[in-house]
Design a protein around this motif. Structure first.
Motif, PDB file in Angstrom:
ATOM      1  N   THR A 145     -10.808  -5.373   1.608  1.00  0.00           N
ATOM      2  CA  THR A 145      -9.652  -4.797   0.928  1.00  0.00           C
ATOM      3  C   THR A 145      -8.424  -5.672   1.119  1.00  0.00           C
ATOM      4  O   THR A 145      -7.659  -5.921   0.180  1.00  0.00           O
ATOM      5  N   VAL A 181       0.854  -1.195   0.000  1.00  0.00           N
ATOM      6  CA  VAL A 181       0.000   0.000   0.000  1.00  0.00           C
ATOM      7  C   VAL A 181       0.885   1.237   0.000  1.00  0.00           C
ATOM      8  O   VAL A 181       2.056   1.177   0.399  1.00  0.00           O
ATOM      9  N   THR A 234      -0.956   5.014   4.342  1.00  0.00           N
ATOM     10  CA  THR A 234      -2.279   4.385   4.363  1.00  0.00           C
ATOM     11  C   THR A 234      -2.618   3.968   5.792  1.00  0.00           C
ATOM     12  O   THR A 234      -1.762   3.416   6.484  1.00  0.00           O
ATOM     13  N   LEU A 248      -7.306  -1.503   7.697  1.00  0.00           N
ATOM     14  CA  LEU A 248      -7.991  -1.721   6.426  1.00  0.00           C
ATOM     15  C   LEU A 248      -9.123  -2.713   6.647  1.00  0.00           C
ATOM     16  O   LEU A 248      -9.022  -3.608   7.495  1.00  0.00           O
TER      17      LEU A 248
END
Length: 335
Positions: free
Chosen positions: A147, A135, A139, A143
């Protein structure tokens, strides 16, 4: 007769016959010892009243008044912490004791390159659902599971050396190992490592991104979106296939050559991901006429892994000479 001598005579009489002094002999004896008292006086009290009211206090005062005896024993050397056995240290919490090791073996890569990593996830054998995800740096750690499942490469709690697909974003990226720890219900990051990704050729799409989109759209959807649309594609040179035009190839081509009797198929992708029948494309096929000597000389100089940029139009994707590939037609090497 001095006061100290009189006290000693009283103590001797009480020691000889404590019962004759009556029920308060314990208290009378203790009060007769004037502070701070001596070791002999406190020992006399204990001889007369070993279980007396003030026996514990007498022992404490004897200890305080008795000088410590020097020891002739050699000092015991203390081992440094590093040499102590593991059992000598207090048990560490799981987060400190059970940590995976994730190393990016090539911390700077091209946009078209796969990312080589070394992973030791054996300390996490109690967890599950291990996923390696690349990623962009920054980020958020949290998550959603969908994803992670979509982007992540499934691995196990083992020692592994493998490559991840090219990153979708240039610049600073992060490879993360996600897992669901034992007795937990959500993903958490077990290890991470940084990788710098150089940008792709200007105005180009990387092969890995294009083939992922082709798989998602399907052959019909991909052709509806890209047919007659100009594309610049950046990828690694994989291999060449040459021959004469067949009926199957003619069905895929749109007659853009003046005399498409001899051709060269230039395959682009990224090393380490062979195409599997029925799984969708993993490569891009650029079909070139074999009559142009300058094209042949440029192609002959390529080596597996060399960067190649081509311009073409998306036609479709399907089995081309047995390989699942996105087909660019017409196609030419970018200058």
């Amino acid at each position: 007769m001095s006061a100290r001598l009189g006290l000693l005579l009283l103590l001797a009489w009480l020691v000889a016959s404590p019962a004759a002094a009556g029920p308060n002999a314990d208290l009378v004896f203790w009060q007769s010892i004037r502070a701070p008292g001596t070791v002999a006086e406190y020992r006399a009290y204990l001889d007369a009243f070993p279980n007396g009211t003030f026996a514990a206090l007498a022992r404490i005062r004897i200890q305080a008044l008795t000088p410590a005896e020097p020891s002739n024993a050699a000092p015991v050397p203390v081992a440094p912490i590093a040499s102590l056995p593991a059992t000598a240290a207090p048990a560490a919490p799981r987060e400190a004791a059970a940590q995976a090791i994730l190393t990016v073996l090539q911390p700077q890569v091209r946009a078209i390159d796969r990312i080589p990593v070394d992973l030791d996830a054996r300390p996490l054998s109690g967890g599950s659902n291990f996923r390696l995800v690349t990623v962009p740096a920054g980020t958020p750690d949290a998550l959603d599971a969908e994803t992670i499942d979509a982007l992540g490469l499934p691995v196990g709690p083992k020692r592994l050396r493998l490559t991840l697909g090219p990153a979708d974003h240039a610049g600073s990226n992060e490879v993360r190992l996600y897992e669901i720890p034992r007795y937990a219900a959500a993903f958490t990051i077990a290890a991470r490592a940084k990788v710098e990704v150089a940008p792709a050729a200007a105005g180009s799409v990387v092969v890995a991104s294009l083939v992922r989109e082709a798989r998602a759209l399907g052959a019909v959807g991909f052709e509806a979106k890209y047919r007659d649309r100009s594309l610049r594609v950046d990828g690694q040179f994989l291999r060449l296939v040459s021959g004469t035009a067949s009926a199957d190839l003619a069905d895929l081509l749109r007659g853009t050559w003046h005399d498409p009797t001899r051709y060269v198929i230039l395959y682009l992708g990224h090393l380490g991901t062979p195409s599997a029948s029925g799984s969708g494309p993993a490569e891009v096929a650029c079909v070139l006429p074999a009559e142009d000597r300058r094209v042949l000389e440029r192609i002959a100089a390529l080596r597996p892994g060399s960067e190649v940029v081509v311009d073409g139009s998306g036609t479709t994707w399907g089995a081309l000479r047995g390989d699942e590939a996105v087909l660019l037609d017409p196609c030419r090497l970018a200058s």
